[in-house]
Design a protein around this motif. Structure first.
Motif, PDB file in Angstrom:
ATOM      1  N   ASP A 148      -0.196  12.090 -30.193  1.00 15.90           N
ATOM      2  CA  ASP A 148      -1.956  12.494 -31.418  1.00 15.90           C
ATOM      3  C   ASP A 148      -2.580  12.730 -31.036  1.00 15.90           C
ATOM      4  O   ASP A 148      -2.479  11.569 -29.619  1.00 15.90           O
ATOM      5  CB  ASP A 148      -0.787  11.491 -31.922  1.00 15.90           C
ATOM      6  N   THR A 150      -6.551  12.352 -31.520  1.00 13.04           N
ATOM      7  CA  THR A 150      -7.375  11.632 -32.368  1.00 13.04           C
ATOM      8  C   THR A 150      -9.010  12.761 -32.481  1.00 13.04           C
ATOM      9  O   THR A 150     -10.019  12.091 -31.408  1.00 13.04           O
ATOM     10  CB  THR A 150      -8.041  10.898 -32.696  1.00 13.04           C
ATOM     11  N   LYS A 152     -12.483  12.457 -32.971  1.00 21.45           N
ATOM     12  CA  LYS A 152     -13.152  10.993 -33.994  1.00 21.45           C
ATOM     13  C   LYS A 152     -14.733  10.797 -34.094  1.00 21.45           C
ATOM     14  O   LYS A 152     -14.918  11.670 -33.269  1.00 21.45           O
ATOM     15  CB  LYS A 152     -12.734   9.414 -32.935  1.00 21.45           C
ATOM     16  N   SER A 156     -18.492   8.181 -41.300  1.00 17.95           N
ATOM     17  CA  SER A 156     -17.511   9.062 -42.119  1.00 17.95           C
ATOM     18  C   SER A 156     -18.257  10.127 -42.511  1.00 17.95           C
ATOM     19  O   SER A 156     -19.043   9.904 -43.500  1.00 17.95           O
ATOM     20  CB  SER A 156     -17.120   8.194 -43.343  1.00 17.95           C
ATOM     21  N   ASP A 159     -15.639  15.069 -46.499  1.00 17.61           N
ATOM     22  CA  ASP A 159     -14.779  15.865 -46.653  1.00 17.61           C
ATOM     23  C   ASP A 159     -14.850  16.733 -45.575  1.00 17.61           C
ATOM     24  O   ASP A 159     -15.416  18.456 -45.911  1.00 17.61           O
ATOM     25  CB  ASP A 159     -15.517  16.793 -48.131  1.00 17.61           C
ATOM     26  N   THR A 161     -13.090  19.136 -42.448  1.00 18.48           N
ATOM     27  CA  THR A 161     -12.529  19.935 -42.555  1.00 18.48           C
ATOM     28  C   THR A 161     -11.822  20.057 -41.463  1.00 18.48           C
ATOM     29  O   THR A 161     -13.190  21.088 -39.840  1.00 18.48           O
ATOM     30  CB  THR A 161     -12.099  21.210 -43.391  1.00 18.48           C
ATOM     31  N   PHE A 162     -11.432  19.470 -39.909  1.00 20.65           N
ATOM     32  CA  PHE A 162     -10.376  19.629 -38.410  1.00 20.65           C
ATOM     33  C   PHE A 162     -10.703  20.962 -38.186  1.00 20.65           C
ATOM     34  O   PHE A 162      -9.231  21.068 -38.514  1.00 20.65           O
ATOM     35  CB  PHE A 162     -10.528  18.308 -38.023  1.00 20.65           C
ATOM     36  N   LYS A 177      -3.296  16.910 -38.886  1.00 23.58           N
ATOM     37  CA  LYS A 177      -3.154  16.053 -40.111  1.00 23.58           C
ATOM     38  C   LYS A 177      -5.064  15.543 -40.204  1.00 23.58           C
ATOM     39  O   LYS A 177      -5.293  14.982 -39.286  1.00 23.58           O
ATOM     40  CB  LYS A 177      -1.646  15.419 -40.298  1.00 23.58           C
ATOM     41  N   ASN A 178      -5.261  15.482 -41.153  1.00 24.47           N
ATOM     42  CA  ASN A 178      -6.719  15.156 -41.441  1.00 24.47           C
ATOM     43  C   ASN A 178      -7.736  15.718 -40.020  1.00 24.47           C
ATOM     44  O   ASN A 178      -7.747  16.274 -39.635  1.00 24.47           O
ATOM     45  CB  ASN A 178      -6.320  13.352 -41.502  1.00 24.47           C
ATOM     46  N   ASN A 179      -7.615  13.785 -39.201  1.00 26.90           N
ATOM     47  CA  ASN A 179      -8.882  14.572 -38.320  1.00 26.90           C
ATOM     48  C   ASN A 179      -7.922  14.068 -37.252  1.00 26.90           C
ATOM     49  O   ASN A 179      -7.976  14.383 -35.921  1.00 26.90           O
ATOM     50  CB  ASN A 179      -9.521  13.678 -37.830  1.00 26.90           C
ATOM     51  N   GLN A 180      -5.800  13.978 -37.348  1.00 26.43           N
ATOM     52  CA  GLN A 180      -5.371  14.202 -36.120  1.00 26.43           C
ATOM     53  C   GLN A 180      -4.370  15.478 -35.891  1.00 26.43           C
ATOM     54  O   GLN A 180      -4.213  16.931 -36.373  1.00 26.43           O
ATOM     55  CB  GLN A 180      -4.048  13.437 -36.294  1.00 26.43           C
ATOM     56  N   CYS A 196     -12.907  19.536 -30.482  1.00 26.78           N
ATOM     57  CA  CYS A 196     -12.227  19.807 -31.764  1.00 26.78           C
ATOM     58  C   CYS A 196     -13.499  19.866 -32.458  1.00 26.78           C
ATOM     59  O   CYS A 196     -14.689  19.553 -32.023  1.00 26.78           O
ATOM     60  CB  CYS A 196     -11.720  18.270 -32.958  1.00 26.78           C
TER      61      CYS A 196
END
Length: 401
Positions: A148, A150, A152, A156, A159, A161-162, A177-180, A196
């Motif tokens: 995995d 991430t 980071k 925060s 909203d 989109t990574f 999925k999300n930031n992973q 990323c």
């Protein structure tokens, strides 16, 4: 009263103003997390007492730390990066380009009117936090495991989109999925440089993270030098190539199923016909081993072991028939045979037949075999033709009958 306390009191009086309860700035956001290098918008809606005309609107930073509340656009640290937007009567906005870590402050709206004592500053203001993207991932994984990665941040984002990149190219076939980024059943092809970004700010990518994958040897192959035909007496070198992480540390060579050597290369000096066969290389590292496909070595050589046989065997009597057959070993196969009686050529072909043999056929016969790489003559075979014995019956003996 100290001068600092007096200044604070004056400031508070300036904020409240003559109609202080009617002053307000409602900020759209009071906490903003922004990517380093991005552009940030801060805005608010202004309400002020009637009968006043706003003459100047600007933004200040950290008003609690600097009670003079200077216009931030005149600060050299923000030179060329600040733009004030809005109509100054109801909407107040700040556009801050290319934000950097040192831009982390509290930003507040400062308002001046056509009446000297009617000034206003709205606190608390907008708190800006600046972050960079950072890939958190293992340095190395073993083939077959999961991994995995991430993306980071230190605050925060709103909203986000990574988007993930491998070796500079967007990844579209992996699970995000999300930031992973999830790598299921890692293979050697997953090794590479990962970074990323966030949608809308794809130019603000994270620092690349290098992911290494450990795997046993694969793509094991054997090459031969020199290439082309291999002629008896020459020298050849076989080289084993393979891909593995960690790198291959042991190579074993086989002829058929028999080990014949070790090392990345295997040399055969003064090669002989018996060296022909199938050769393979087995590569090994800490995670396993793999053998190459076969490499066929075909050693070419001139005729050898040339011999002559005779049929029928036994005594050769005048008037009978005999056939001489030439046998030899050569690669490529012998393509021409020449027969000699003594030093005189008498025929061609794998066999030489003498029908109705006579005494003058007696002598030494040899066969010479030819292929593309040379010739060789057999040892001599001696033909000894025996005279046919004629028995004559006297006439007196016939008369007695």
């Amino acid at each position: 009263m100290s001068s600092d306390r007096m200044a604070l009191l004056i400031a508070l009086l300036m904020i409240v103003g003559a109609f202080g309860t009617e002053w307000s700035v409602k900020y759209n956001q009071q906490e903003i997390c922004a990517l380093k290098g991005s552009t940030v918008f801060m805005s608010g809606t202004l309400t002020h007492p009637g009968g006043l005309r706003v003459t100047e609107v600007f933004w200040v930073i950290d008003p609690a730390l600097n009670l003079s509340w200077p216009d931030m656009s005149k600060n050299p640290d923000f030179s060329g990066r600040v733009e004030y937007l809005g109509d100054e009567q109801k909407l107040v906005s700040l556009k801050l380009r290319d934000v950097m870590k040192k831009d982390e402050h509290e930003y507040c709206v400062r308002i001046k009117t056509d009446q000297e004592m009617q000034k206003y500053l709205q606190r608390p203001g907008v708190r800006l936090t600046v972050t960079e993207l950072c890939v958190e991932a293992p340095e190395e994984v073993t083939e077959g495991e999961t991994a995995d990665l991430t993306c980071k941040t230190t605050c925060s984002l709103t909203d986000p989109t990574f988007i993930w990149y491998k070796n500079g190219r967007p990844l579209t076939t992996k699970t995000i999925k999300n930031n992973q980024l999830h790598l299921q059943t890692v293979s050697s092809e997953d090794a590479g440089s990962y970074s990323c970004a966030v949608g809308g700010s794809q130019h603000l990518r994270s620092t690349a993270h290098s992911l290494r994958v450990r795997y046993p040897p694969k793509s094991v192959s054997v090459s031969i030098s020199p290439s082309g035909e291999i002629v008896e007496g020459s020298s050849v070198t076989l080289t084993c190539s393979s891909d593995g992480n960690p790198p291959v540390k042991m190579y074993t060579w086989f002829k058929g199923s028999t080990p014949v050597g070790e090392g990345k290369t295997y040399s055969i000096p003064n090669i002989r016909s018996e060296d022909s066969g199938e050769y393979t290389c087995q590569s090994r590292n800490d995670l396993g081993e793999r053998r190459s496909t076969d490499l066929q070595i075909n050693v070419l050589y001139p005729p050898k072991s040339v011999s002559v046989s005779i049929s029928p065997s036994g005594e050769i009597v005048e008037g009978s028939s005999v056939t001489l057959t030439c046998s030899s070993d050569g690669n490529p196969p012998v393509k021409m045979y020449t027969w000699f009686k003594g030093s005189t050529p008498v025929g061609e072909g794998k066999t030489y037949s003498i029908p109705n043999i006579r005494s003058e056929h007696s002598g030494e016969y040899t066969c010479q075999s030819w292929n593309d790489h040379g010739q060789r003559r057999s040892t001599a075979i001696h033909l000894n033709v025996l005279c046919k014995l004629m028995i004559t019956v006297p006439k007196q003996m016939e008369n007695n009958k």
